[in-house]
Design a protein around this motif. Structure first.
Motif, mmCIF file in Angstrom:
data_model
loop_
_atom_site.group_PDB
_atom_site.id
_atom_site.type_symbol
_atom_site.label_atom_id
_atom_site.label_comp_id
_atom_site.label_asym_id
_atom_site.label_seq_id
_atom_site.Cartn_x
_atom_site.Cartn_y
_atom_site.Cartn_z
ATOM 1 N N ASP A 1 -15.867 8.707 1.207
ATOM 2 C CA ASP A 1 -16.912 8.720 2.226
ATOM 3 C C ASP A 1 -17.716 7.431 2.235
ATOM 4 O OD1 ASP A 1 -16.449 11.037 3.523
ATOM 5 O OD2 ASP A 1 -17.581 12.259 2.090
ATOM 6 N N GLU A 2 -17.735 6.747 1.106
ATOM 7 C CA GLU A 2 -18.483 5.491 1.043
ATOM 8 C C GLU A 2 -17.899 4.602 -0.049
ATOM 9 O OE1 GLU A 2 -22.069 7.416 -1.651
ATOM 10 O OE2 GLU A 2 -22.463 6.843 0.419
ATOM 11 N N ASN A 3 -18.444 3.390 -0.107
ATOM 12 C CA ASN A 3 -18.033 2.416 -1.128
ATOM 13 C C ASN A 3 -16.539 2.093 -1.115
ATOM 14 O OD1 ASN A 3 -20.699 2.327 -1.970
ATOM 15 N ND2 ASN A 3 -20.388 3.985 -3.457
ATOM 16 N N LEU A 4 -15.974 1.944 0.091
ATOM 17 C CA LEU A 4 -14.582 1.502 0.156
ATOM 18 C C LEU A 4 -14.528 0.034 -0.263
ATOM 19 C CD1 LEU A 4 -14.640 4.041 2.181
ATOM 20 C CD2 LEU A 4 -12.519 3.040 3.076
ATOM 21 N N ASP A 5 -13.456 -0.344 -0.954
ATOM 22 C CA ASP A 5 -13.316 -1.739 -1.370
ATOM 23 C C ASP A 5 -12.206 -2.413 -0.564
ATOM 24 O OD1 ASP A 5 -10.968 -0.799 -2.471
ATOM 25 O OD2 ASP A 5 -11.781 -0.656 -4.502
ATOM 26 N N VAL A 6 -11.927 -3.683 -0.899
ATOM 27 C CA VAL A 6 -10.936 -4.434 -0.121
ATOM 28 C C VAL A 6 -9.544 -3.805 -0.260
ATOM 29 C CG1 VAL A 6 -9.827 -6.685 0.174
ATOM 30 C CG2 VAL A 6 -12.282 -6.552 -0.213
ATOM 31 N N LYS A 7 -9.263 -3.230 -1.423
ATOM 32 C CA LYS A 7 -7.952 -2.594 -1.602
ATOM 33 C C LYS A 7 -7.818 -1.391 -0.652
ATOM 34 C CE LYS A 7 -4.701 -0.901 -4.967
ATOM 35 N NZ LYS A 7 -4.496 -0.011 -6.051
ATOM 36 N N ASP A 8 -8.902 -0.616 -0.506
ATOM 37 C CA ASP A 8 -8.870 0.512 0.446
ATOM 38 C C ASP A 8 -8.642 0.002 1.864
ATOM 39 O OD1 ASP A 8 -9.532 2.475 -1.508
ATOM 40 O OD2 ASP A 8 -11.632 1.861 -1.390
ATOM 41 N N PHE A 9 -9.384 -1.072 2.216
ATOM 42 C CA PHE A 9 -9.248 -1.616 3.567
ATOM 43 C C PHE A 9 -7.812 -2.109 3.802
ATOM 44 C CE2 PHE A 9 -9.421 -5.153 6.581
ATOM 45 C CZ PHE A 9 -9.959 -4.505 7.679
ATOM 46 N N ALA A 10 -7.254 -2.799 2.798
ATOM 47 C CA ALA A 10 -5.879 -3.305 2.917
ATOM 48 C C ALA A 10 -4.908 -2.145 3.170
ATOM 49 C CB ALA A 10 -5.497 -4.063 1.647
ATOM 50 N N ALA A 11 -5.130 -1.026 2.481
ATOM 51 C CA ALA A 11 -4.250 0.136 2.684
ATOM 52 C C ALA A 11 -4.350 0.645 4.124
ATOM 53 C CB ALA A 11 -4.629 1.244 1.700
ATOM 54 N N ALA B 1 0.845 -1.206 0.000
ATOM 55 C CA ALA B 1 0.000 0.000 0.000
ATOM 56 C C ALA B 1 0.881 1.256 0.000
ATOM 57 C CB ALA B 1 -0.909 -0.008 1.223
ATOM 58 N N SER B 2 0.565 2.186 -0.856
ATOM 59 C CA SER B 2 1.338 3.435 -0.956
ATOM 60 C C SER B 2 0.612 4.553 -0.200
ATOM 61 C CB SER B 2 1.475 3.831 -2.430
ATOM 62 O OG SER B 2 0.177 4.108 -2.942
ATOM 63 N N ASP B 3 1.281 5.689 -0.043
ATOM 64 C CA ASP B 3 0.620 6.857 0.563
ATOM 65 C C ASP B 3 -0.642 7.216 -0.221
ATOM 66 O OD1 ASP B 3 2.494 7.058 2.507
ATOM 67 O OD2 ASP B 3 3.606 8.716 1.604
ATOM 68 N N LYS B 4 -0.525 7.122 -1.537
ATOM 69 C CA LYS B 4 -1.666 7.462 -2.398
ATOM 70 C C LYS B 4 -2.869 6.537 -2.106
ATOM 71 C CE LYS B 4 -2.550 8.241 -7.230
ATOM 72 N NZ LYS B 4 -2.214 7.718 -8.515
ATOM 73 N N ASP B 5 -2.577 5.246 -1.947
ATOM 74 C CA ASP B 5 -3.656 4.281 -1.647
ATOM 75 C C ASP B 5 -4.320 4.632 -0.304
ATOM 76 O OD1 ASP B 5 -3.081 2.770 -3.926
ATOM 77 O OD2 ASP B 5 -1.610 1.540 -2.850
ATOM 78 N N ILE B 6 -3.489 4.939 0.693
ATOM 79 C CA ILE B 6 -4.018 5.221 2.036
ATOM 80 C C ILE B 6 -4.837 6.517 2.003
ATOM 81 C CG2 ILE B 6 -3.408 5.685 4.459
ATOM 82 C CD1 ILE B 6 -0.712 4.103 3.769
ATOM 83 N N GLU B 7 -4.293 7.522 1.344
ATOM 84 C CA GLU B 7 -5.008 8.807 1.288
ATOM 85 C C GLU B 7 -6.325 8.683 0.514
ATOM 86 O OE1 GLU B 7 -2.072 11.593 -0.091
ATOM 87 O OE2 GLU B 7 -0.832 11.211 1.683
ATOM 88 N N ARG B 8 -6.316 7.850 -0.521
ATOM 89 C CA ARG B 8 -7.579 7.646 -1.259
ATOM 90 C C ARG B 8 -8.622 7.000 -0.338
ATOM 91 N NH1 ARG B 8 -6.588 3.628 -5.319
ATOM 92 N NH2 ARG B 8 -7.115 2.261 -3.593
ATOM 93 N N ALA B 9 -8.187 6.014 0.445
ATOM 94 C CA ALA B 9 -9.120 5.336 1.365
ATOM 95 C C ALA B 9 -9.630 6.318 2.420
ATOM 96 C CB ALA B 9 -8.429 4.156 2.041
ATOM 97 N N LEU B 10 -8.748 7.210 2.865
ATOM 98 C CA LEU B 10 -9.143 8.156 3.921
ATOM 99 C C LEU B 10 -10.070 9.256 3.415
ATOM 100 C CD1 LEU B 10 -5.822 8.492 5.944
ATOM 101 C CD2 LEU B 10 -8.047 7.793 6.843
ATOM 102 N N THR B 11 -10.013 9.533 2.138
ATOM 103 C CA THR B 11 -10.858 10.629 1.636
ATOM 104 C C THR B 11 -12.203 10.132 1.086
ATOM 105 O OG1 THR B 11 -9.587 10.516 -0.394
ATOM 106 C CG2 THR B 11 -9.038 12.302 1.097
#
Ligand code: SF4
Length: 374
Positions: free
Chosen positions: A34-44, A22-32
């Motif tokens: 508001d809904e519909n997070l996927d498994v990749k977001d959760f992994a980050a 997981a990169s900073d970009k992946d983590i920041e995308r997950a943090l921004t």
């Protein structure tokens, strides 16, 4: 079609790769999002990188989402152990069939006594727990138990052996609200190594239980993994996948997640994949950000100081002054406990600690009634 058909499409160990890369970009995308997070977001969100660089941000977002959805209410529930009889052999559990100790199945009178002792503690939300002993504590037994317990609790949960859809439908008619069935580990090979005999050795039957619960129209389904049996990051990504599947297929059903960390048990079991406090804090925040509607439950397995620290972050249900032995509220110390309790404070001490944190204990299911507590 069941979740089994879904999960076999994945190489679960590839989730580890997703977390580790997981990169900073992946983590920041997950943090921004508001809904519909996927498994990749959760992994980050559960990556080491997120814990080192973004944990404060995660905690703030988790608290904000929890207050917005659940207010300041924390639902108080209490486990009532019906039996320590079990025909399964699970390597990590004190109730495993190969452990020699006195086995008990509570009768109606004993259950009533337990309920009265529980009522004295102030509870209105009871979780019925049992080992898996289909013949002596099967659906006929539960059908007798539920009407007794329902006299003492407005919200009734179960954590017992997996049942059939029509059996869940019957118990729902008798007042059952919520059922938890933890997969322990979603990794089939590891599952096989820890479930040596009995019906629980059937990975697929257990994995399909939430499908049967959804079809039976049970109000709330609890899922999760026993953290420490396998790599917790892999198992939690599988839980995230399971949540997305259940949301899609049983959208009327509410979901809850629990994250028990393995403790040493009778039989000499030591967890192979221990999880640190910081990782557990991160995981709680990740669950909340992943799904703001999830109930997050924490038991007395965790220490008082740890519970006081994490409850404000995102927890919506907790137990206090629990016993994990059948008959433990009326005849404490006579039977073997399933696992040892690390927070032995009284109910009033836990309520006071919540109050200090600006939270309010409610003694029924907070998700349905939190507005009353505001
Ligand atoms: S974990 Fe459950 S099924 Fe396994 S031995 Fe313990 S009580 Fe029985």
């Amino acid at each position: 079609m069941s979740f089994y058909d879904e999960i076999i499409k994945y190489d679960l160990d590839s989730f580890r790769h997703l977390v580790d890369n997981a990169s900073d970009k992946d983590i920041e995308r997950a943090l921004t999002k508001d809904e519909n997070l996927d498994v990749k977001d959760f992994a980050a969100l559960i990556s080491d990188r997120a814990r080192v660089r973004y944990l404060k941000h995660m905690a703030q977002k988790s608290m904000m989402l929890t207050r917005r959805r659940f207010g300041r209410a924390v639902s108080m529930y209490v486990p009532l152990y019906l039996t320590n009889l079990c025909t399964n052999k699970c390597t990590y559990c004190g109730f495993s069939a190969n452990n020699k100790f006195k086995r008990t199945v509570l009768n109606s009178e004993q259950i009533q006594q337990e309920c009265e002792a529980i009522k004295e503690l102030g509870y209105d939300n009871i979780l019925l727990v049992s080992g898996e002993a289909q013949r002596r504590a099967g659906v006929d037994y539960f059908a007798k138990v539920l009407p007794i317990v329902k006299n003492y609790a407005s919200y009734l949960q179960m954590e017992v052996q997996p049942l059939e859809t029509d059996e869940y439908a019957l118990l729902k008619e008798l007042g059952l609200d919520s059922v938890s069935v933890y997969q322990e580990t979603y990794h089939q090979e590891c599952y096989k190594q820890h479930h040596l005999a009995g019906k629980k050795a059937d990975y697929r039957y257990r994995l399909e239980t939430p499908d049967r619960l959804g079809m039976a129209g049970i109000d709330k389904i609890g899922i999760g993994a026993l953290l420490g049996l396998y790599d917790w990051k892999v198992d939690c990504c599988a839980v995230a996948l399971h949540i997305l599947y259940l949301r899609e297929h049983y959208w009327k059903t509410r979901l809850s997640v629990s994250f028990p960390r393995l403790r040493p048990a009778t039989g000499g079991f030591e967890p192979q994949y221990p999880m640190t406090d910081a990782q557990t804090v991160q995981l709680i925040c990740a669950w909340r950000i992943f799904d703001p509607q999830l109930d997050l439950t924490i038991s007395t397995r965790e220490s008082a100081s740890f519970r006081d620290m994490v409850v404000p972050l995102g927890i919506t249900a907790m137990s206090a002054q629990s016993s994990t032995e059948p008959g433990g509220y009326t005849h404490k110390g006579q039977e073997l406990e399933q696992w040892s309790i690390n927070d032995d404070r009284s109910v009033s001490e836990v309520v006071a600690a919540l109050h200090i944190n600006g939270l309010e204990a409610v003694f029924h299911d907070a998700s349905t009634s939190y507005f009353k507590a505001l």
